[in-house]
Write a protein that holds these residues in place. Structure first.
Motif, short mmCIF file in Angstrom:
data_model
loop_
_atom_site.label_atom_id
_atom_site.label_comp_id
_atom_site.label_asym_id
_atom_site.label_seq_id
_atom_site.Cartn_x
_atom_site.Cartn_y
_atom_site.Cartn_z
N ILE A 1 23.03 64.17 31.29
CA ILE A 1 24.05 65.04 31.87
C ILE A 1 23.94 65.01 33.39
CG2 ILE A 1 24.92 67.40 32.05
CD1 ILE A 1 25.48 66.12 29.38
N ASP A 2 25.08 64.88 34.06
CA ASP A 2 25.20 64.82 35.52
C ASP A 2 24.70 63.49 36.10
OD1 ASP A 2 26.37 67.32 35.71
OD2 ASP A 2 24.44 68.34 35.95
N MET A 3 24.36 62.53 35.26
CA MET A 3 23.96 61.22 35.77
C MET A 3 25.17 60.54 36.40
SD MET A 3 22.15 58.07 33.71
CE MET A 3 20.65 59.04 33.46
N ARG A 4 24.97 59.99 37.59
CA ARG A 4 26.04 59.32 38.32
C ARG A 4 25.95 57.82 38.08
NH1 ARG A 4 28.67 62.32 41.86
NH2 ARG A 4 29.19 60.54 43.17
N LEU A 5 27.00 57.23 37.54
CA LEU A 5 27.02 55.82 37.18
C LEU A 5 28.01 55.05 38.06
CD1 LEU A 5 27.22 56.25 33.30
CD2 LEU A 5 25.15 56.01 34.71
N SER A 6 27.67 53.82 38.35
CA SER A 6 28.56 52.99 39.15
C SER A 6 29.88 52.75 38.43
CB SER A 6 27.89 51.65 39.44
OG SER A 6 28.81 50.73 40.02
N LEU A 7 30.95 52.78 39.20
CA LEU A 7 32.28 52.49 38.66
C LEU A 7 32.48 51.00 38.43
CD1 LEU A 7 34.32 54.80 41.05
CD2 LEU A 7 34.05 55.15 38.59
N PHE A 8 31.58 50.17 38.96
CA PHE A 8 31.81 48.73 38.98
C PHE A 8 30.91 47.95 38.02
CE2 PHE A 8 32.18 50.48 43.35
CZ PHE A 8 33.55 50.67 43.31
N THR A 9 29.81 48.56 37.58
CA THR A 9 28.88 47.85 36.70
C THR A 9 28.70 48.54 35.35
OG1 THR A 9 26.97 49.01 37.61
CG2 THR A 9 27.59 46.92 38.66
N ARG A 10 28.91 49.84 35.29
CA ARG A 10 28.66 50.58 34.05
C ARG A 10 29.93 50.65 33.21
NH1 ARG A 10 23.54 52.93 33.92
NH2 ARG A 10 22.46 52.28 35.83
N ALA A 11 29.77 50.59 31.91
CA ALA A 11 30.93 50.57 31.01
C ALA A 11 31.80 51.80 31.18
CB ALA A 11 30.46 50.45 29.56
N LEU A 12 31.18 52.98 31.29
CA LEU A 12 31.95 54.22 31.43
C LEU A 12 32.74 54.22 32.74
CD1 LEU A 12 29.27 56.70 30.11
CD2 LEU A 12 31.53 56.36 29.09
N GLY A 13 32.14 53.72 33.82
CA GLY A 13 32.84 53.65 35.09
C GLY A 13 33.95 52.62 35.07
N ARG A 14 33.66 51.45 34.53
CA ARG A 14 34.67 50.39 34.47
C ARG A 14 35.88 50.80 33.61
NH1 ARG A 14 31.21 44.85 33.25
NH2 ARG A 14 30.88 44.21 35.43
N ALA B 1 27.36 46.92 45.08
CA ALA B 1 27.49 45.65 45.80
C ALA B 1 28.62 44.79 45.23
CB ALA B 1 26.17 44.89 45.76
N ALA B 2 29.05 45.12 44.01
CA ALA B 2 30.17 44.39 43.41
C ALA B 2 31.42 44.47 44.27
CB ALA B 2 30.46 44.95 42.01
N LEU B 3 31.49 45.48 45.13
CA LEU B 3 32.65 45.62 46.02
C LEU B 3 32.76 44.48 47.01
CD1 LEU B 3 32.92 49.42 46.95
CD2 LEU B 3 34.67 47.95 45.96
N GLN B 4 31.66 43.76 47.25
CA GLN B 4 31.68 42.69 48.23
C GLN B 4 32.53 41.51 47.75
OE1 GLN B 4 27.57 41.78 49.04
NE2 GLN B 4 27.12 43.87 49.73
N ASP B 5 32.77 41.45 46.46
CA ASP B 5 33.63 40.39 45.90
C ASP B 5 34.80 41.06 45.20
OD1 ASP B 5 34.82 38.22 44.75
OD2 ASP B 5 33.01 37.43 43.79
N ARG B 6 35.78 41.49 45.96
CA ARG B 6 36.89 42.26 45.43
C ARG B 6 37.72 41.42 44.45
NH1 ARG B 6 39.92 46.96 46.58
NH2 ARG B 6 41.19 47.18 44.71
N ARG B 7 37.83 40.12 44.69
CA ARG B 7 38.61 39.29 43.77
C ARG B 7 37.98 39.27 42.39
NH1 ARG B 7 40.30 33.35 45.65
NH2 ARG B 7 41.37 34.67 47.17
N SER B 8 36.66 39.16 42.32
CA SER B 8 35.96 39.17 41.04
C SER B 8 36.08 40.52 40.36
CB SER B 8 34.49 38.81 41.25
OG SER B 8 33.77 38.88 40.03
N LEU B 9 35.97 41.60 41.16
CA LEU B 9 36.11 42.94 40.60
C LEU B 9 37.49 43.14 40.00
CD1 LEU B 9 35.21 45.88 40.16
CD2 LEU B 9 35.95 46.36 42.51
N ASP B 10 38.53 42.73 40.74
CA ASP B 10 39.90 42.88 40.23
C ASP B 10 40.10 42.08 38.95
OD1 ASP B 10 40.54 44.57 42.31
OD2 ASP B 10 41.50 43.02 43.53
N ALA B 11 39.50 40.89 38.87
CA ALA B 11 39.62 40.07 37.67
C ALA B 11 38.94 40.74 36.48
CB ALA B 11 39.03 38.69 37.91
N THR B 12 37.78 41.36 36.74
CA THR B 12 37.07 42.08 35.68
C THR B 12 37.89 43.26 35.17
OG1 THR B 12 34.90 41.47 36.55
CG2 THR B 12 34.99 43.42 35.14
#
Length: 261
Positions: A131-144, A171-182
Motif C-alpha cells: 500500500i502506497d508503493m510508488r511504481l514507475s509509469l514506464f516499467t511497471r505493468a500497473l503504471g503502463r 530512464a525509459a523517458l530518454q527514448d520517447r520513441r520506444s516508450l510510445d511504441a510500447t
C-alpha cells in the motif's frame, strides 16, 4: 436550511474545483461550458487557486490541472474512496480463487500508487505490504496500463511530472520513441506487462479501469517468474482482470453514482 443566500464566490470556487476534478487537464473554454461561469471570472478564480497551490498550468497553453494539495481538502474524510470500495471485494475474490496477490493503482505525481492490495490474503506474496508503493509509469505493468489508456493531455502531464521524479526506472523517458511504441502495443493488446528487467523474480499483468469519463486506475495480478511465463500468465489471468474491470465499470457508472463519490 440556510437562513441566508449562498455566497456566490464560494459556490463558483467549489463548482470550479469539482469540474477540474473530473478531467486531468481542463481548458478555459471547457470550464466555461461546464460551469457557465464567465471567462474573466474563471481566470481570476484559477489564478487565485494557483496562487494558493491548488491549481497549476497544464502542459499545453491554456490548460489547468489540480495539484496534489487538493488532497488536504479531504483529509478529514475517512470513508474509503469509491474506486477502492468497488474494486477491493472483486480483487479479494480473485486472490481467493487463484491465491496470487492482486492490486489496484492510481496515478499520483508522476507515478502509479498502489491504493489497495490483496497481499494480506495471499499465501504467495513476495512482500508483506505494498500500500502506497510508488511504481514507475514506464516499467511497471500497473503504471503502463494506466499511461497507455489515459488521454493525450493527461499522458503528457504525467510524463512531465515523472521527468522530475528521482526514480532510475524513469530512464525509459530518454527514448520517447520506444516508450510510445510500447504504449501503442499495450493499447492494441489491451493489457500491460512489467518490464522483464525490473524485479525479475516476479511478473505482473495489468489492465486499465474505466468509469463513464475515462481511465481511473489499473489492476494487476503478480506471480513468481519460476512458476510460469508471461504468455501463460496472460492466458490464465487476463480474462479474470477484464471481468473485474467490466464489473467495476458497471458499478462506477450505475445510476446514482456521482463523480468523486
Amino acid at each position: 436550511m440556510p437562513s441566508f443566500p449562498p455566497v456566490e464566490a464560494v459556490v463558483r470556487a467549489v463548482t470550479l474545483l469539482e469540474c477540474l476534478n473530473r478531467h486531468p487537464v481542463s481548458s478555459i473554454a471547457q470550464l466555461h461550458f461546464q460551469t457557465e461561469i464567465p471567462k474573466p471570472s474563471l481566470v481570476r478564480l484559477l489564478q487565485t487557486l494557483e496562487g494558493m497551490g491548488y491549481v497549476r498550468r497544464g502542459p499545453k497553453a491554456g490548460g489547468y490541472m489540480l495539484t496534489s494539495k487538493v488532497q488536504l481538502l479531504a483529509c478529514g474524510y475517512h470513508s474509503q474512496p469509491r474506486l477502492v470500495e468497488v474494486v477491493a471485494p472483486l480483487l479479494d475474490a480473485v486472490t481467493e480463487a487463484i491465491k496470487w496477490p492482486a492490486a489496484l493503482a492510481v496515478p499520483s505525481n508522476g507515478a502509479a500508487v498502489i491504493c489497495y492490495s490483496t497481499i494480506p490474503n495471499s499465501p504467495l506474496a513476495l512482500l508483506h505490504n505494498s500500500i502506497d508503493m510508488r511504481l514507475s509509469l514506464f516499467t511497471r505493468a500497473l503504471g503502463r496500463a494506466y499511461l497507455a489508456f489515459c488521454d493525450d493531455d493527461e499522458r503528457e502531464a504525467l510524463i512531465s511530472m515523472a521527468d522530475v521524479v528521482d526514480n532510475p526506472e524513469n530512464a525509459a523517458l530518454q527514448d520517447r520513441r520506444s516508450l510510445d511504441a510500447t504504449l501503442e502495443m499495450i493499447r492494441r493488446q489491451g493489457y500491460a506487462l512489467r518490464d522483464p528487467k525490473v524485479r525479475p523474480v516476479s511478473k505482473t499483468v495489468a489492465v486499465p479501469l474505466f468509469d463513464g469519463q475515462g481511465v481511473v486506475g489499473s489492476i494487476g495480478i503478480t506471480w513468481f517468474t519460476s512458476t510460469m511465463s508471461d504468455e501463460e500468465g496472460v492466458k490464465r489471468y487476463l480474462g479474470l482482470l477484464q471481468d473485474v474491470a467490466a464489473e467495476a465499470k458497471a458499478a462506477l457508472t450505475a445510476p446514482g453514482q456521482s463523480d468523486g463519490a
